[in-house]
Design a protein around this motif. Structure first.
Motif, mmCIF file in Angstrom:
data_model
loop_
_atom_site.group_PDB
_atom_site.id
_atom_site.type_symbol
_atom_site.label_atom_id
_atom_site.label_comp_id
_atom_site.label_asym_id
_atom_site.label_seq_id
_atom_site.Cartn_x
_atom_site.Cartn_y
_atom_site.Cartn_z
ATOM 1 N N SER A 1 0.828 -1.202 0.000
ATOM 2 C CA SER A 1 0.000 0.000 0.000
ATOM 3 C C SER A 1 0.869 1.261 0.000
ATOM 4 C CB SER A 1 -0.943 0.005 1.208
ATOM 5 O OG SER A 1 -0.251 0.298 2.403
ATOM 6 N N VAL A 2 2.066 1.157 0.590
ATOM 7 C CA VAL A 2 3.023 2.282 0.568
ATOM 8 C C VAL A 2 3.668 2.379 -0.811
ATOM 9 C CG1 VAL A 2 5.135 3.243 1.582
ATOM 10 C CG2 VAL A 2 3.468 2.072 3.032
ATOM 11 N N MET A 3 4.052 1.230 -1.354
ATOM 12 C CA MET A 3 4.693 1.204 -2.672
ATOM 13 C C MET A 3 3.777 1.774 -3.760
ATOM 14 S SD MET A 3 7.844 -0.131 -2.655
ATOM 15 C CE MET A 3 8.138 -0.942 -4.230
ATOM 16 N N THR A 4 2.484 1.526 -3.637
ATOM 17 C CA THR A 4 1.528 2.013 -4.629
ATOM 18 C C THR A 4 0.966 3.395 -4.265
ATOM 19 O OG1 THR A 4 -0.266 0.831 -3.508
ATOM 20 C CG2 THR A 4 0.852 -0.317 -5.303
ATOM 21 N N LYS A 5 1.488 3.961 -3.193
ATOM 22 C CA LYS A 5 1.112 5.300 -2.708
ATOM 23 C C LYS A 5 -0.366 5.396 -2.288
ATOM 24 C CE LYS A 5 4.686 7.513 -5.521
ATOM 25 N NZ LYS A 5 5.016 8.537 -6.529
ATOM 26 N N ARG A 6 -0.918 4.255 -1.915
ATOM 27 C CA ARG A 6 -2.291 4.264 -1.408
ATOM 28 C C ARG A 6 -2.344 4.764 0.031
ATOM 29 N NH1 ARG A 6 -5.201 0.276 0.881
ATOM 30 N NH2 ARG A 6 -3.682 -1.321 0.345
ATOM 31 N N THR A 7 -1.240 4.531 0.761
ATOM 32 C CA THR A 7 -1.107 5.069 2.117
ATOM 33 C C THR A 7 0.239 5.780 2.233
ATOM 34 O OG1 THR A 7 -0.168 2.986 2.941
ATOM 35 C CG2 THR A 7 -2.546 3.279 3.174
ATOM 36 N N ARG A 8 0.332 6.638 3.216
ATOM 37 C CA ARG A 8 1.544 7.465 3.381
ATOM 38 C C ARG A 8 2.697 6.672 3.980
ATOM 39 N NH1 ARG A 8 5.503 9.810 3.532
ATOM 40 N NH2 ARG A 8 5.970 12.016 3.913
ATOM 41 N N ALA A 9 2.375 5.744 4.868
ATOM 42 C CA ALA A 9 3.402 4.935 5.528
ATOM 43 C C ALA A 9 2.739 3.665 6.060
ATOM 44 C CB ALA A 9 4.058 5.724 6.658
ATOM 45 N N ALA A 10 3.555 2.755 6.562
ATOM 46 C CA ALA A 10 3.031 1.501 7.118
ATOM 47 C C ALA A 10 3.723 1.196 8.446
ATOM 48 C CB ALA A 10 3.249 0.351 6.146
ATOM 49 N N ILE A 11 2.955 0.600 9.345
ATOM 50 C CA ILE A 11 3.525 0.117 10.601
ATOM 51 C C ILE A 11 3.498 -1.408 10.547
ATOM 52 C CG2 ILE A 11 3.240 -0.013 13.105
ATOM 53 C CD1 ILE A 11 1.957 2.757 13.006
ATOM 54 N N VAL A 12 4.689 -2.006 10.509
ATOM 55 C CA VAL A 12 4.823 -3.468 10.461
ATOM 56 C C VAL A 12 5.891 -3.889 11.460
ATOM 57 C CG1 VAL A 12 4.138 -3.615 8.028
ATOM 58 C CG2 VAL A 12 6.558 -3.410 8.614
ATOM 59 N N SER A 13 5.915 -5.150 11.814
ATOM 60 C CA SER A 13 6.935 -5.624 12.756
ATOM 61 C C SER A 13 8.298 -5.647 12.073
ATOM 62 C CB SER A 13 6.586 -7.018 13.272
ATOM 63 O OG SER A 13 6.952 -8.016 12.339
ATOM 64 N N ALA A 14 9.336 -5.425 12.865
ATOM 65 C CA ALA A 14 10.705 -5.447 12.335
ATOM 66 C C ALA A 14 11.021 -6.803 11.728
ATOM 67 C CB ALA A 14 11.689 -5.124 13.455
ATOM 68 N N LEU A 15 10.481 -7.856 12.318
ATOM 69 C CA LEU A 15 10.718 -9.218 11.825
ATOM 70 C C LEU A 15 10.103 -9.408 10.444
ATOM 71 C CD1 LEU A 15 11.920 -11.968 12.558
ATOM 72 C CD2 LEU A 15 9.730 -12.562 13.608
ATOM 73 N N ASP A 16 8.865 -8.939 10.278
ATOM 74 C CA ASP A 16 8.193 -9.048 8.980
ATOM 75 C C ASP A 16 8.900 -8.205 7.918
ATOM 76 O OD1 ASP A 16 6.157 -10.844 9.544
ATOM 77 O OD2 ASP A 16 4.861 -9.290 10.353
ATOM 78 N N TYR A 17 9.322 -7.004 8.296
ATOM 79 C CA TYR A 17 9.987 -6.125 7.338
ATOM 80 C C TYR A 17 11.303 -6.748 6.846
ATOM 81 C CZ TYR A 17 11.979 -1.991 5.135
ATOM 82 O OH TYR A 17 12.527 -1.118 4.224
#
Length: 251
Positions: free
Chosen positions: A169-185
């Protein structure tokens, strides 16, 4: 009796002896397992959760069982099932705070803190959350960060079913940013070079809290002592490093 007959009989005799010894060994092992005291452990699993977390939790269960010299019976369940049937389990591993009431939290131990990352595009990096009114994607199994609840910032969250969906959603600019776990990232960027080239992580203001994982002990002080011994000996920290790539056992 000729030589060939003698060799044949000896071979048959050795085969029968070997079979008998194998039977005795199997019978002893089966008898030992049937009489060995059992430790029933529930592993809480979420469909959106990083698979390494489940592996880590199972290793903890095995370590507790080994310490107590008990045979571990693993049950993989949802958080709801675990709490509803908590009397059936000696230990429940992998609970989140929102799944428990105050009494359950009182009898629980936090064993893991997975940091959350604030992810945005490199050319539009975001660190100050009060600087945007646009949507922020957040994975649905992540608790609402306490640091944001305590602030006056009014964020517009959009829940996503997985970390991959939140990042996309961030890559496609649908949202401004994302909150994900460090492990998932870390897992996602290791598989997709486009993420590394186009995304960046920032320490946000206010900080985005870590995800806490709880271990619930159901009136079994020996299991609690076994786990705290495992935790205090740094064995838990080493296990976290080996499976998750970092020591996430401290806040």
């Amino acid at each position: 009796m000729n030589k060939k007959t003698s060799i044949f009989r000896i071979t048959i005799g050795l085969f029968i002896c070997l079979f008998f010894l194998l039977f005795l060994g199997l019978h002893f092992h089966t008898t030992q397992n049937s009489t060995q005291e059992k430790l029933t452990v529930a592993i809480v699993k979420d469909s959106t959760e990083n698979k390494k977390i489940s592996t880590f939790n199972k290793k903890i269960a095995s370590a507790i069982g080994k310490k107590l010299k008990k045979k571990v019976i693993l049950k993989t369940v949802t958080a709801t099932t675990a709490i509803q049937n908590k009397q059936k389990y000696s230990v429940i591993i992998g609970l989140h705070k929102k799944a428990m009431n105050k009494q359950e939290i009182k009898h629980s131990l936090v064993y893991l803190y997975i940091p959350n990352e604030l992810v945005s595009l490199k050319d539009k990096g975001l660190s100050n959350l009060s600087a945007t009114t646009k949507k922020i994607s957040i994975v649905k199994n992540i608790d609402y960060p306490q640091s944001l609840v305590l602030s006056d910032i009014k964020l517009h969250f959009e829940r996503e079913s997985s970390a991959a969906d939140a990042i996309n959603s961030v890559m496609t600019k649908r949202t401004r940013a994302a909150i994900v776990s460090a492990l998932d990232y870390t897992t996602l960027t290791s598989k997709n070079i486009d993420y590394l080239e186009n995304l960046k992580t920032n320490q946000s203001t206010p900080p985005v809290s870590a995800q806490a994982y709880y271990l619930y002990v159901n009136k079994d002080t020996s299991a609690k002592k076994a786990f705290t011994s495992f935790q205090g000996s740094q064995a838990l920290a080493r296990l976290s490093f080996n499976i998750l790539g970092q020591d996430y056992t401290k806040q």
